[in-house]
Design a protein around this motif. Structure first.
Motif, PDB file in Angstrom:
ATOM      1  N   ASP A  59       0.839  -1.193   0.000  1.00 36.92           N
ATOM      2  CA  ASP A  59       0.000   0.000   0.000  1.00 36.92           C
ATOM      3  C   ASP A  59       0.877   1.248   0.000  1.00 36.92           C
ATOM      4  O   ASP A  59       1.872   1.323   0.722  1.00 36.92           O
ATOM      5  CB  ASP A  59      -0.910   0.008   1.232  1.00 36.92           C
ATOM      6  CG  ASP A  59      -1.802  -1.224   1.308  1.00 36.92           C
ATOM      7  OD1 ASP A  59      -2.239  -1.688   0.240  1.00 36.92           O
ATOM      8  OD2 ASP A  59      -2.052  -1.709   2.420  1.00 36.92           O
ATOM      9  N   ILE A  72      -0.663   4.239   4.588  1.00 40.96           N
ATOM     10  CA  ILE A  72      -1.653   3.726   5.531  1.00 40.96           C
ATOM     11  C   ILE A  72      -1.823   4.763   6.625  1.00 40.96           C
ATOM     12  O   ILE A  72      -0.845   5.195   7.252  1.00 40.96           O
ATOM     13  CB  ILE A  72      -1.207   2.381   6.132  1.00 40.96           C
ATOM     14  CG1 ILE A  72      -1.243   1.280   5.055  1.00 40.96           C
ATOM     15  CG2 ILE A  72      -2.098   1.996   7.314  1.00 40.96           C
ATOM     16  CD1 ILE A  72      -0.738  -0.067   5.548  1.00 40.96           C
ATOM     17  N   CYS A  90      -6.098  -3.227   4.265  1.00 38.68           N
ATOM     18  CA  CYS A  90      -4.683  -2.945   4.066  1.00 38.68           C
ATOM     19  C   CYS A  90      -3.970  -4.281   3.887  1.00 38.68           C
ATOM     20  O   CYS A  90      -4.287  -5.261   4.574  1.00 38.68           O
ATOM     21  CB  CYS A  90      -4.110  -2.212   5.274  1.00 38.68           C
ATOM     22  SG  CYS A  90      -4.901  -0.625   5.615  1.00 38.68           S
ATOM     23  N   LYS A  96      -6.618   3.145   3.797  1.00 40.49           N
ATOM     24  CA  LYS A  96      -5.790   2.484   2.794  1.00 40.49           C
ATOM     25  C   LYS A  96      -5.682   3.428   1.603  1.00 40.49           C
ATOM     26  O   LYS A  96      -6.700   3.840   1.044  1.00 40.49           O
ATOM     27  CB  LYS A  96      -6.422   1.152   2.376  1.00 40.49           C
ATOM     28  CG  LYS A  96      -5.621   0.385   1.327  1.00 40.49           C
ATOM     29  CD  LYS A  96      -6.285  -0.945   0.980  1.00 40.49           C
ATOM     30  CE  LYS A  96      -5.429  -1.768   0.022  1.00 40.49           C
ATOM     31  NZ  LYS A  96      -6.039  -3.084  -0.288  1.00 40.49           N
TER      32      LYS A  96
END
Length: 259
Positions: A117, A120, A162, A134
């Protein structure tokens, strides 16, 4: 919103839990936030107190050389990193999330893209309830539908949660902290990886785009088609001189004092 409000104007569209933000630069806005922008970029690659200690010990030029070692030189890498930086700052400034780990500090190659990702965000809401953000960012001179589709696919991956590897990375960095509150948050994130207890309504999504062109209709169409069981944010920041601007930011951010 210390960076963006002085820099940009925002047109907002809200439909239920979905928000579309279209940001454009104000006349003279870039000049007003320039020093803050350069400092912000530096903070995503190193701690400011460490940079200052290097400068005190070695002088500005050698301290700048250390900083430059962390920062990308490749055009594409700079573009991707800059999108992540601006997205992270926007999420913290406007949504109340904390981006607890500046992940660009942990790249194992300055021109390499990090997996997982893009950013976060975390917040502990009333009643000690954990909430996550996310985020995916895309930076393109010409933003088009394929990049938007790619970003949405990344957000939807892992059932919209996530990715476990990305969340564990953040958790472990928090557990390394000497702050008891950070350690407690790190444990809560590790628990979420194991239990997967957060419902979709407590995992927000943000798709951030930085582009040289005005956002295509596919950005709004993508948001319209996104799931309504969580808060959804789609953002475009339009900077017409996209490539030149990013290049200048990185060259100037790598300079310190009279270096």
């Amino acid at each position: 919103m210390p960076l963006y409000w002085d820099w940009c104007v925002c047109a907002e569209e809200v439909t239920g839990r979905k928000r579309l933000w279209l940001l454009t630069e104000k006349a003279g806005g870039r000049e007003q936030i320039w020093a803050l922008l350069l400092e912000t970029v530096r903070t995503h690659y190193d701690h400011l107190d460490r940079i200052a200690a290097d400068a005190a010990r070695l002088g500005y030029e050698k301290a700048a050389e250390i900083l430059r070692t962390r920062m990308p030189t490749d055009e594409r890498a700079r573009s991707g990193d800059f999108g992540e930086i601006l997205a992270s700052e926007l999420a913290e400034d406007t949504l109340g999330f904390r981006i607890p780990v500046k992940r660009l500090r942990f790249k194992d190659g300055r021109n390499m893209a990090l997996r997982g990702d893009d950013f976060i965000g975390v917040v502990v809401a009333e009643g000690s309830q954990l909430r996550l953000l996310k985020g995916e960012s895309k930076s393109r001179q010409e933003l088009a539908k394929p990049a938007i589709t790619e970003g949405r696919e990344a957000l939807n991956r892992d059932d919209g949660r996530c990715t476990p590897e990305s969340l564990l990375f953040v958790a472990d960095r928090l557990l390394d902290s000497n702050d008891p509150a950070d350690q407690a948050l790190g444990r809560a994130l590790r628990d979420e990886i194991g239990q997967k207890s957060l419902p979709p309504g407590r995992i927000d999504h943000m798709l951030f785009t930085l582009s040289g062109n005005a956002p295509p209709p596919s950005l709004k169409a993508d948001l319209d088609g996104a799931g309504s069981d969580r808060s959804q944010y789609s953002v475009n920041l339009c900077v017409p001189d996209h490539g030149e601007f990013i290049g200048t930011v990185f060259v100037e951010a790598a300079k310190l004092g009279n270096a």
